[in-house]
Write a protein that holds these residues in place. Structure first.
Motif, mmCIF file in Angstrom:
data_model
loop_
_atom_site.group_PDB
_atom_site.id
_atom_site.type_symbol
_atom_site.label_atom_id
_atom_site.label_comp_id
_atom_site.label_asym_id
_atom_site.label_seq_id
_atom_site.Cartn_x
_atom_site.Cartn_y
_atom_site.Cartn_z
ATOM 1 N N THR A 1 21.489 -8.436 -8.386
ATOM 2 C CA THR A 1 22.785 -8.191 -7.741
ATOM 3 C C THR A 1 23.931 -8.071 -8.733
ATOM 4 O O THR A 1 25.062 -7.836 -8.336
ATOM 5 C CB THR A 1 23.112 -9.304 -6.733
ATOM 6 O OG1 THR A 1 23.154 -10.552 -7.431
ATOM 7 C CG2 THR A 1 22.078 -9.356 -5.614
ATOM 8 N N GLU B 1 18.855 1.111 -5.882
ATOM 9 C CA GLU B 1 19.860 0.632 -4.930
ATOM 10 C C GLU B 1 20.700 -0.485 -5.556
ATOM 11 O O GLU B 1 21.921 -0.520 -5.401
ATOM 12 C CB GLU B 1 19.205 0.153 -3.633
ATOM 13 C CG GLU B 1 20.198 -0.276 -2.574
ATOM 14 C CD GLU B 1 21.185 0.824 -2.172
ATOM 15 O OE1 GLU B 1 22.338 0.477 -1.841
ATOM 16 O OE2 GLU B 1 20.828 2.004 -2.184
ATOM 17 N N ARG B 2 20.050 -1.399 -6.264
ATOM 18 C CA ARG B 2 20.788 -2.474 -6.956
ATOM 19 C C ARG B 2 21.752 -1.874 -7.975
ATOM 20 O O ARG B 2 22.896 -2.320 -8.096
ATOM 21 C CB ARG B 2 19.828 -3.433 -7.657
ATOM 22 C CG ARG B 2 18.919 -4.180 -6.759
ATOM 23 C CD ARG B 2 19.658 -5.262 -6.030
ATOM 24 N NE ARG B 2 18.681 -6.131 -5.368
ATOM 25 C CZ ARG B 2 18.952 -7.296 -4.884
ATOM 26 N NH1 ARG B 2 20.166 -7.780 -4.967
ATOM 27 N NH2 ARG B 2 18.027 -8.007 -4.291
ATOM 28 N N GLU C 1 24.777 -0.475 -6.183
ATOM 29 C CA GLU C 1 25.659 -1.532 -5.675
ATOM 30 C C GLU C 1 26.518 -2.114 -6.795
ATOM 31 O O GLU C 1 27.726 -2.332 -6.613
ATOM 32 C CB GLU C 1 24.825 -2.645 -5.027
ATOM 33 C CG GLU C 1 24.182 -2.237 -3.722
ATOM 34 C CD GLU C 1 23.149 -3.241 -3.233
ATOM 35 O OE1 GLU C 1 22.943 -4.304 -3.885
ATOM 36 O OE2 GLU C 1 22.518 -2.974 -2.191
ATOM 37 N N TRP D 1 30.624 -1.897 -7.314
ATOM 38 C CA TRP D 1 31.465 -3.068 -7.561
ATOM 39 C C TRP D 1 32.327 -2.854 -8.794
ATOM 40 O O TRP D 1 33.526 -3.140 -8.796
ATOM 41 C CB TRP D 1 30.588 -4.320 -7.734
ATOM 42 C CG TRP D 1 31.391 -5.580 -7.876
ATOM 43 C CD1 TRP D 1 31.750 -6.441 -6.875
ATOM 44 C CD2 TRP D 1 31.949 -6.125 -9.089
ATOM 45 N NE1 TRP D 1 32.496 -7.477 -7.383
ATOM 46 C CE2 TRP D 1 32.634 -7.310 -8.744
ATOM 47 C CE3 TRP D 1 31.944 -5.732 -10.414
ATOM 48 C CZ2 TRP D 1 33.292 -8.093 -9.674
ATOM 49 C CZ3 TRP D 1 32.612 -6.505 -11.350
ATOM 50 C CH2 TRP D 1 33.267 -7.670 -10.985
#
Length: 166
Positions: free
Chosen positions: A130, A152-153, A156, A160
């Motif tokens: 994450t 996908e990580r 993300e 951020w």
């Protein structure tokens, strides 16, 4: 910098490696100074053996005491064979809340970065997940390399970073 690749084969040189891999496995990143591996206590001897086989010097095992009642997690601490500073004080024991019991909280990683790195250093997390190490590095003025095999990580964490660079 975020890389969507397999950490076992993607080679990068950095100042420090701070990570929490899914299991004991070699990775291709090379640290000039500190390597900190968060893991189950049962894996610390395996991490020590692996890091020593990769020419790192084992220093000690630290502990993250998960509060309020999640137990603790080991942190295998190693250093390259250059001159080693003593940044962690009398004991590398950190006490931080763990709302989910698994993921390291941002406050823990900010403290680890403060103790082991300097602003401007390059911190690598070869198993980014994450992106908590990347987020802590960004917030504390360290440069970073995040590596994860899950696209996908990576998206993300990049989202951020984009949001927090405004």
């Amino acid at each position: 910098m975020i890389h969507n690749v397999d950490a076992r084969t993607f080679s990068v040189e950095c100042d420090h490696i701070i990570t929490a891999p899914p299991s004991v496995m070699p990775f291709a990143a090379v640290a000039k100074q500190w390597v900190l591996i968060f893991s189950d206590v049962e894996q610390t001897h395996l991490w020590r053996e692996l890091l020593e086989s990769q020419d790192y010097r084992y220093v000690r095992t630290g502990a993250w005491v998960k509060q309020p009642a999640f137990g603790w997690e080991a942190c295998t601490i190693a250093h390259s064979w250059g001159q080693m500073p003593q940044p962690f004080g009398p004991s590398p024991v950190w006490r931080h809340d763990s709302p989910y019991g698994i993921e390291q909280p941002l406050a823990l990683l900010l403290e680890v970065l403060e103790r082991f790195t300097k602003p401007g250093d390059v911190v690598c997390d070869p198993f980014m997940g994450t992106g908590t190490v990347v987020k802590a590095a960004h917030q504390s003025g360290r440069r970073f390399v995040g590596i994860d095999i899950d696209p996908e990580r990576c998206r993300e964490v990049e989202a951020w970073l984009t949001e927090h660079n405004k």
